[in-house]
Design a protein around this motif. Structure first.
Motif, PDB file in Angstrom:
ATOM      1  N   ASN A 116     -16.707  20.002  33.389  1.00  0.00           N
ATOM      2  CA  ASN A 116     -15.270  20.248  33.228  1.00  0.00           C
ATOM      3  C   ASN A 116     -14.474  18.945  33.137  1.00  0.00           C
ATOM      4  O   ASN A 116     -13.476  18.870  32.420  1.00  0.00           O
ATOM      5  N   VAL A 117     -14.910  17.908  33.868  1.00  0.00           N
ATOM      6  CA  VAL A 117     -14.250  16.594  33.761  1.00  0.00           C
ATOM      7  C   VAL A 117     -14.386  16.092  32.325  1.00  0.00           C
ATOM      8  O   VAL A 117     -13.413  15.619  31.719  1.00  0.00           O
ATOM      9  N   ASP A 131     -13.559  19.242  42.353  1.00  0.00           N
ATOM     10  CA  ASP A 131     -14.302  18.322  43.214  1.00  0.00           C
ATOM     11  C   ASP A 131     -13.847  18.555  44.657  1.00  0.00           C
ATOM     12  O   ASP A 131     -13.148  19.531  44.931  1.00  0.00           O
ATOM     13  N   THR A 132     -14.225  17.661  45.567  1.00  0.00           N
ATOM     14  CA  THR A 132     -13.888  17.907  46.976  1.00  0.00           C
ATOM     15  C   THR A 132     -12.368  17.911  47.202  1.00  0.00           C
ATOM     16  O   THR A 132     -11.874  18.667  48.039  1.00  0.00           O
ATOM     17  N   HIS A 133     -11.632  17.067  46.466  1.00  0.00           N
ATOM     18  CA  HIS A 133     -10.171  17.045  46.643  1.00  0.00           C
ATOM     19  C   HIS A 133      -9.561  18.391  46.231  1.00  0.00           C
ATOM     20  O   HIS A 133      -8.761  18.970  46.970  1.00  0.00           O
ATOM     21  N   VAL A 134      -9.918  18.844  45.030  1.00  0.00           N
ATOM     22  CA  VAL A 134      -9.327  20.088  44.521  1.00  0.00           C
ATOM     23  C   VAL A 134      -9.700  21.256  45.441  1.00  0.00           C
ATOM     24  O   VAL A 134      -8.851  22.096  45.788  1.00  0.00           O
ATOM     25  N   HIS A 135     -10.954  21.288  45.858  1.00  0.00           N
ATOM     26  CA  HIS A 135     -11.425  22.367  46.748  1.00  0.00           C
ATOM     27  C   HIS A 135     -10.635  22.363  48.069  1.00  0.00           C
ATOM     28  O   HIS A 135     -10.148  23.406  48.524  1.00  0.00           O
ATOM     29  N   SER A 145      -9.096  31.083  49.083  1.00  0.00           N
ATOM     30  CA  SER A 145      -9.733  31.086  50.401  1.00  0.00           C
ATOM     31  C   SER A 145     -11.230  31.166  50.128  1.00  0.00           C
ATOM     32  O   SER A 145     -11.800  32.238  50.026  1.00  0.00           O
ATOM     33  N   THR A 146     -11.839  29.995  49.958  1.00  0.00           N
ATOM     34  CA  THR A 146     -13.215  29.960  49.465  1.00  0.00           C
ATOM     35  C   THR A 146     -14.061  28.975  50.253  1.00  0.00           C
ATOM     36  O   THR A 146     -13.548  28.056  50.889  1.00  0.00           O
ATOM     37  N   LYS A 147     -15.357  29.194  50.173  1.00  0.00           N
ATOM     38  CA  LYS A 147     -16.291  28.289  50.851  1.00  0.00           C
ATOM     39  C   LYS A 147     -16.856  27.252  49.864  1.00  0.00           C
ATOM     40  O   LYS A 147     -17.084  26.113  50.214  1.00  0.00           O
ATOM     41  N   LYS A 148     -17.112  27.706  48.628  1.00  0.00           N
ATOM     42  CA  LYS A 148     -17.797  26.825  47.674  1.00  0.00           C
ATOM     43  C   LYS A 148     -16.880  26.427  46.505  1.00  0.00           C
ATOM     44  O   LYS A 148     -16.066  27.246  46.056  1.00  0.00           O
ATOM     45  N   PRO A 149     -17.076  25.192  45.991  1.00  0.00           N
ATOM     46  CA  PRO A 149     -16.263  24.739  44.850  1.00  0.00           C
ATOM     47  C   PRO A 149     -16.353  25.692  43.638  1.00  0.00           C
ATOM     48  O   PRO A 149     -15.353  25.880  42.939  1.00  0.00           O
ATOM     49  N   GLU A 150     -17.526  26.296  43.430  1.00  0.00           N
ATOM     50  CA  GLU A 150     -17.658  27.201  42.276  1.00  0.00           C
ATOM     51  C   GLU A 150     -16.723  28.410  42.428  1.00  0.00           C
ATOM     52  O   GLU A 150     -16.157  28.899  41.453  1.00  0.00           O
ATOM     53  N   GLU A 151     -16.585  28.891  43.671  1.00  0.00           N
ATOM     54  CA  GLU A 151     -15.671  30.023  43.916  1.00  0.00           C
ATOM     55  C   GLU A 151     -14.226  29.576  43.700  1.00  0.00           C
ATOM     56  O   GLU A 151     -13.411  30.313  43.157  1.00  0.00           O
ATOM     57  N   THR A 152     -13.940  28.345  44.141  1.00  0.00           N
ATOM     58  CA  THR A 152     -12.585  27.809  43.953  1.00  0.00           C
ATOM     59  C   THR A 152     -12.260  27.732  42.463  1.00  0.00           C
ATOM     60  O   THR A 152     -11.174  28.117  42.030  1.00  0.00           O
ATOM     61  N   GLU A 153     -13.229  27.238  41.687  1.00  0.00           N
ATOM     62  CA  GLU A 153     -12.993  27.138  40.236  1.00  0.00           C
ATOM     63  C   GLU A 153     -12.706  28.516  39.641  1.00  0.00           C
ATOM     64  O   GLU A 153     -11.762  28.691  38.872  1.00  0.00           O
ATOM     65  N   GLU A 154     -13.508  29.480  40.042  1.00  0.00           N
ATOM     66  CA  GLU A 154     -13.337  30.833  39.494  1.00  0.00           C
ATOM     67  C   GLU A 154     -11.937  31.370  39.818  1.00  0.00           C
ATOM     68  O   GLU A 154     -11.255  31.913  38.946  1.00  0.00           O
ATOM     69  N   LEU A 166      -5.097  20.951  31.879  1.00  0.00           N
ATOM     70  CA  LEU A 166      -5.312  19.537  31.539  1.00  0.00           C
ATOM     71  C   LEU A 166      -4.525  18.682  32.521  1.00  0.00           C
ATOM     72  O   LEU A 166      -3.326  18.864  32.677  1.00  0.00           O
ATOM     73  N   GLY A 167      -5.196  17.780  33.179  1.00  0.00           N
ATOM     74  CA  GLY A 167      -4.495  16.926  34.141  1.00  0.00           C
ATOM     75  C   GLY A 167      -4.485  17.488  35.547  1.00  0.00           C
ATOM     76  O   GLY A 167      -4.070  16.819  36.486  1.00  0.00           O
ATOM     77  N   PHE A 168      -4.934  18.736  35.704  1.00  0.00           N
ATOM     78  CA  PHE A 168      -4.908  19.361  37.039  1.00  0.00           C
ATOM     79  C   PHE A 168      -5.803  18.590  38.017  1.00  0.00           C
ATOM     80  O   PHE A 168      -5.375  18.243  39.118  1.00  0.00           O
ATOM     81  N   ASN A 169      -7.025  18.298  37.601  1.00  0.00           N
ATOM     82  CA  ASN A 169      -7.949  17.575  38.487  1.00  0.00           C
ATOM     83  C   ASN A 169      -7.429  16.168  38.833  1.00  0.00           C
ATOM     84  O   ASN A 169      -7.310  15.842  40.022  1.00  0.00           O
TER      85      ASN A 169
END
Ligand code: SF4
Length: 204
Positions: A116-117, A131-135, A145-154, A166-169
């Protein structure tokens, strides 16, 4: 969402992009895992000075690469990984980094975050790299309200308007480095505090 993101953006210094070339964006992102940006950028720059192209890096001696990137964490593993990435880009994609998520994640060592980057930063294709910051920030504010970065992305893909992808990360990375830090977030001076679940719990 839009208003909170605007407030985050207003507190985030501009993100420094070391490269715009897709191959070097990819290599820099592979090197960045658990490594400070300054160290990652300096190591990627030194690699670029020595090899310049995917073809050259694909032929590189692993020990020489390890020496060049020795300041990044896990330098031995990452040396092998960047050479493998280069070999795959050359051997399977004719020397050009692919521009779809589906193809990018078939490259050894490339997960969804890295893919995605590359999509967003190298190709300008709307994507949310978690990444860890976004999560951390998305969970603290209460967007997810998530445990894993993949869930956060979804979840973020559902709730963040696509024109903000664009630019969010980079925006959240800078916010995470300067304000919503992993340890000791500066809640007292944060413009988002009135909307933030973490802060509300803290002052309760
Ligand atoms: Fe982060 Fe604190 Fe701001 Fe919430 S109020 S976003 S936890 S710095």
């Amino acid at each position: 969402m839009r208003e909170i993101y605007g407030l985050i953006k207003s507190q985030s210094p501009p993100h420094h992009f070391e490269f715009s070339d897709p191959f070097w964006v990819l290599i820099t992102t592979v090197l960045s895992h658990r490594t400070k940006d300054e160290v990652t950028d300096a190591s990627a720059r030194a690699l670029f000075e020595r090899y310049r192209t995917a073809e050259a890096l694909a032929r590189a001696d692993p020990e020489e690469v390890r020496q060049i990137i020795r300041r990044v964490g896990f330098s031995r593993v990452k040396a092998g990984r960047v050479i493998e990435v280069a070999k795959t880009v050359v051997g399977r994609f004719g020397g050009r980094v692919p521009s779809t998520l589906e193809e990018l994640v078939t490259i050894p060592g490339v997960g969804r975050k890295t893919a995605n980057v590359v999509l967003a930063d190298a190709f300008g294709i709307p994507a949310i790299a978690v990444d860890t910051h976004v999560h951390r920030i998305a969970n603290r504010i209460g967007w997810v309200s998530t445990k894993k970065p993949e869930e956060t992305e979804e979840d973020l893909r559902r709730i963040v308007p696509e024109d903000l992808w664009l630019g969010f990360n980079p925006t959240l990375v800078e916010f995470g480095k300067h304000v919503c830090r992993p340890v000791g977030p500066k809640c007292g001076e944060c413009k988002v505090s009135q909307y933030c679940e973490y802060y509300k719990k803290k002052v309760r």
